[in-house]
Design a protein around this motif. Structure first.
Motif, PDB file in Angstrom:
ATOM      1  N   PRO A 159       6.380 -42.473   7.754  1.00  0.00           N
ATOM      2  CA  PRO A 159       7.422 -41.596   7.215  1.00  0.00           C
ATOM      3  C   PRO A 159       7.416 -41.612   5.689  1.00  0.00           C
ATOM      4  N   PHE A 160       7.869 -40.510   5.099  1.00  0.00           N
ATOM      5  CA  PHE A 160       7.983 -40.404   3.635  1.00  0.00           C
ATOM      6  C   PHE A 160       6.678 -40.824   2.954  1.00  0.00           C
ATOM      7  N   ALA A 161       5.583 -40.264   3.444  1.00  0.00           N
ATOM      8  CA  ALA A 161       4.260 -40.704   2.973  1.00  0.00           C
ATOM      9  C   ALA A 161       4.070 -40.464   1.485  1.00  0.00           C
ATOM     10  N   GLN A 162       4.746 -39.457   0.921  1.00  0.00           N
ATOM     11  CA  GLN A 162       4.526 -39.112  -0.481  1.00  0.00           C
ATOM     12  C   GLN A 162       5.282 -40.023  -1.431  1.00  0.00           C
ATOM     13  N   LEU A 163       6.111 -40.923  -0.893  1.00  0.00           N
ATOM     14  CA  LEU A 163       6.962 -41.776  -1.728  1.00  0.00           C
ATOM     15  C   LEU A 163       6.531 -43.234  -1.650  1.00  0.00           C
ATOM     16  N   MET A 164       6.798 -43.966  -2.715  1.00  0.00           N
ATOM     17  CA  MET A 164       6.717 -45.418  -2.656  1.00  0.00           C
ATOM     18  C   MET A 164       8.013 -45.942  -2.041  1.00  0.00           C
ATOM     19  N   ALA A 165       7.934 -47.107  -1.409  1.00  0.00           N
ATOM     20  CA  ALA A 165       9.126 -47.653  -0.756  1.00  0.00           C
ATOM     21  C   ALA A 165      10.258 -47.863  -1.751  1.00  0.00           C
ATOM     22  N   SER A 166       9.919 -48.219  -2.993  1.00  0.00           N
ATOM     23  CA  SER A 166      10.948 -48.464  -4.005  1.00  0.00           C
ATOM     24  C   SER A 166      11.630 -47.179  -4.465  1.00  0.00           C
ATOM     25  N   GLU A 167      11.036 -46.020  -4.184  1.00  0.00           N
ATOM     26  CA  GLU A 167      11.610 -44.744  -4.601  1.00  0.00           C
ATOM     27  C   GLU A 167      12.459 -44.099  -3.505  1.00  0.00           C
ATOM     28  N   LEU A 168      12.428 -44.671  -2.292  1.00  0.00           N
ATOM     29  CA  LEU A 168      13.012 -43.988  -1.147  1.00  0.00           C
ATOM     30  C   LEU A 168      14.525 -43.833  -1.267  1.00  0.00           C
ATOM     31  N   LEU A 169      15.233 -44.869  -1.682  1.00  0.00           N
ATOM     32  CA  LEU A 169      16.692 -44.803  -1.721  1.00  0.00           C
ATOM     33  C   LEU A 169      17.159 -43.715  -2.680  1.00  0.00           C
ATOM     34  N   GLN A 170      16.561 -43.637  -3.846  1.00  0.00           N
ATOM     35  CA  GLN A 170      16.946 -42.601  -4.803  1.00  0.00           C
ATOM     36  C   GLN A 170      16.618 -41.212  -4.262  1.00  0.00           C
ATOM     37  N   TYR A 171      15.522 -41.094  -3.554  1.00  0.00           N
ATOM     38  CA  TYR A 171      15.136 -39.822  -2.937  1.00  0.00           C
ATOM     39  C   TYR A 171      16.184 -39.378  -1.918  1.00  0.00           C
ATOM     40  N   LEU A 172      16.644 -40.305  -1.101  1.00  0.00           N
ATOM     41  CA  LEU A 172      17.649 -39.977  -0.093  1.00  0.00           C
ATOM     42  C   LEU A 172      19.004 -39.691  -0.725  1.00  0.00           C
ATOM     43  N   GLN A 173      19.309 -40.358  -1.835  1.00  0.00           N
ATOM     44  CA  GLN A 173      20.578 -40.121  -2.523  1.00  0.00           C
ATOM     45  C   GLN A 173      20.689 -38.683  -3.028  1.00  0.00           C
ATOM     46  N   ARG A 174      19.542 -38.071  -3.285  1.00  0.00           N
ATOM     47  CA  ARG A 174      19.547 -36.688  -3.766  1.00  0.00           C
ATOM     48  C   ARG A 174      19.693 -35.691  -2.620  1.00  0.00           C
ATOM     49  N   GLY A 175      19.949 -36.170  -1.409  1.00  0.00           N
ATOM     50  CA  GLY A 175      20.182 -35.297  -0.267  1.00  0.00           C
ATOM     51  C   GLY A 175      18.922 -34.856   0.443  1.00  0.00           C
ATOM     52  N   LYS A 176      17.783 -35.430   0.099  1.00  0.00           N
ATOM     53  CA  LYS A 176      16.524 -35.048   0.731  1.00  0.00           C
ATOM     54  C   LYS A 176      16.271 -35.908   1.957  1.00  0.00           C
ATOM     55  N   THR A 177      15.426 -35.415   2.826  1.00  0.00           N
ATOM     56  CA  THR A 177      15.152 -36.140   4.060  1.00  0.00           C
ATOM     57  C   THR A 177      13.731 -35.833   4.517  1.00  0.00           C
ATOM     58  N   LEU A 178      13.410 -36.194   5.774  1.00  0.00           N
ATOM     59  CA  LEU A 178      12.080 -35.947   6.318  1.00  0.00           C
ATOM     60  C   LEU A 178      11.800 -34.456   6.430  1.00  0.00           C
ATOM     61  N   LYS A 179      10.544 -34.100   6.212  1.00  0.00           N
ATOM     62  CA  LYS A 179      10.127 -32.713   6.420  1.00  0.00           C
ATOM     63  C   LYS A 179       9.628 -32.558   7.851  1.00  0.00           C
ATOM     64  N   ARG A 180       9.816 -31.380   8.411  1.00  0.00           N
ATOM     65  CA  ARG A 180       9.421 -31.150   9.795  1.00  0.00           C
ATOM     66  C   ARG A 180       7.907 -31.120   9.922  1.00  0.00           C
ATOM     67  N   PRO A 181       7.329 -31.963  10.779  1.00  0.00           N
ATOM     68  CA  PRO A 181       5.886 -31.928  10.990  1.00  0.00           C
ATOM     69  C   PRO A 181       5.471 -30.649  11.715  1.00  0.00           C
TER      70      PRO A 181
END
Length: 441
Positions: free
Chosen positions: A348-370
């Protein structure tokens, strides 16, 4: 002065023998008596120290009698035979020698009281036999990506009562705390009770060394490896790896049923991922990976333990923010599991580093539909992976939606992913450490 005057009066000057006779009692007899007394006392202490224990050991040793049941007499002979076999260490015998081929081990599943911290006493040292069988065909369990090595445990596969089992065998070098943890985990699993979608705890050998935990083996092992094999299977014919969306709904419903059961037992899993699911020969999915749940229950782990976790991209935002794992965070992880299944093992979230995930989710973003995911299945994924725990599906709602989706899902079109598995890319995109030891089987 009186002694000297006595010797002078009785003995002529220069008569040494006479002087010795005068002082014989003081110089020879008294020291000799003192030495004999000391030696006698030392001998008595030694006899009192060692002899009674030997007599007590002989008197308390069980002796077979004619009135005993034949199995009891055979158990006594078996114990005596084991005491003489110092060269064999149970399952850790030299390669090529199956030390358990013809040996009977007492197998028992010990219950525990709910809400009681498991201790060494929770699995009694005097095991009562639930069933007696011989382990045979004992071989080392091949390591896979999801079967990690443990410094205190050996993993074996074996046959017992005509069924395949996985043996978790505590190493002979384990210390008391490792034994406590091993037996406590066995007691914890036993206390959860049986469930059709939890691997069965077949038995625990707790009365003799080595300590063994026997769990049913599922043919396809972990779900992640199974998904990867499905990805690589391009034969085009009927294959156990042919996954349809309908099959994904079915397997997901089985895992959700097990997760809901754990929640009713006040057990939060906290480790839901494809690596924690086992797959049977008939594609039945069973939830496993309960080690973190046991540690949280017994060690009252704080949210700070996230530092040691490798599955950060599977964790809910509140867990990434160092709050406690909850049933709602299990629902989030379940949504990530659905993403893994429909992509045949993509991280999941292949384009992100694990350390960036929380900030990414805080911006209202989520998984993209495969591309391989239908709208109905992706709607469930999104409902599981809501930022607010209150907005996520409850377990009852999740199970209801999975059952409804199973009835209407496509059961003919097999899911295919054209890209071959690139392990280095997967490790990087999933957020694992570079030194992770793996072998795809």
């Amino acid at each position: 002065m009186s002694s000297n005057s006595t010797a002078d009066n009785l003995c002529a000057p220069g008569d040494t023998i006479c002087v010795i006779r005068v002082y014989e009692q003081e110089v020879i007899i008294v020291p000799t008596l003192l030495l004999l007394f000391f030696l006698g006392t030392l001998l008595a202490v030694c006899l009192l120290r060692y002899c009674p224990e030997r007599r007590r050991a002989r008197s308390t040793a069980p002796q077979p009698s004619q009135n005993q049941h034949p199995y009891q007499r055979s158990s006594h002979r078996h114990t005596q035979r084991n005491s003489r076999r110092q060269d064999l260490q149970g399952i850790d015998a030299p390669p090529g020698l199956n030390a358990l081929e013809h040996e009977e081990l007492p197998m028992t599943v010990q219950p525990i009281q709910q809400n009681v911290r498991p201790t060494l006493a929770a699995v009694p040292q005097t095991a009562t036999a639930r069933q007696h069988a011989a382990f045979n065909q004992v071989t080392a369990l091949p390591l896979s990506f999801c079967a990690k090595t443990d410094n205190s445990v050996h993993l074996y596969r074996a046959r017992m009562d005509s069924r395949d089992v996985v043996l978790r065998v505590l190493k002979e070098t384990a210390d008391s705390s490792e034994k406590q943890h091993f037996l406590g985990f066995a007691s914890f699993l036993s206390g959860l009770g049986p469930h059709p979608f939890l691997p069965a705890l077949v038995g625990v050998v707790s009365a003799q060394s080595p300590l063994v935990m026997a769990v049913e083996e599922l043919q396809h092992r972990d779900l992640l490896g199974f998904l990867w094999r499905c990805r690589q299977d391009n034969s085009g014919g009927e294959s156990p790896c042919d996954l349809t969306e309908k099959r994904i709904f079915t397997m997901a419903g089985q895992v959700a049923s097990a997760l809901d059961y754990l929640h009713t037992q006040r057990c939060t899993h906290g480790n839901v991922a494809a690596c924690s699911i086992l797959v049977g020969g008939d594609l039945t999915a069973k939830l496993w990976g309960l080690g973190p749940a046991y540690r949280r229950r017994t060690q009252a782990g704080s949210p700070g333990e996230l530092e040691d976790m490798e599955l950060r991209k599977w964790q809910a935002p509140e867990v990434l923010a160092r709050r406690a794992v909850t049933q709602s965070s299990d629902v989030w992880s379940f949504g990530i599991l659905l993403f893994e299944m429909v992509t045949l093992g993509d991280p999941p979230f292949a384009q992100l580093m694990a350390s960036e995930l929380l900030q990414y989710l805080q911006r209202g973003k989520t998984l993209k539909r495969p591309a391989t995911c239908s709208n109905s299945l992706f709607a469930i994924i999104r409902s599981c992976c809501q930022w607010s725990p209150q907005q996520r599906l409850s377990m009852s709602e999740l199970i209801r939606k999975l059952h409804a989706g199973e009835k209407s899902a496509n059961g003919r079109t097999v899911i295919r992913v054209p890209e071959p598995l690139d392990m280095e890319k997967y490790l990087r995109e999933a957020g694992y450490g570079e030194a992770y030891n793996y072998a795809v089987l």
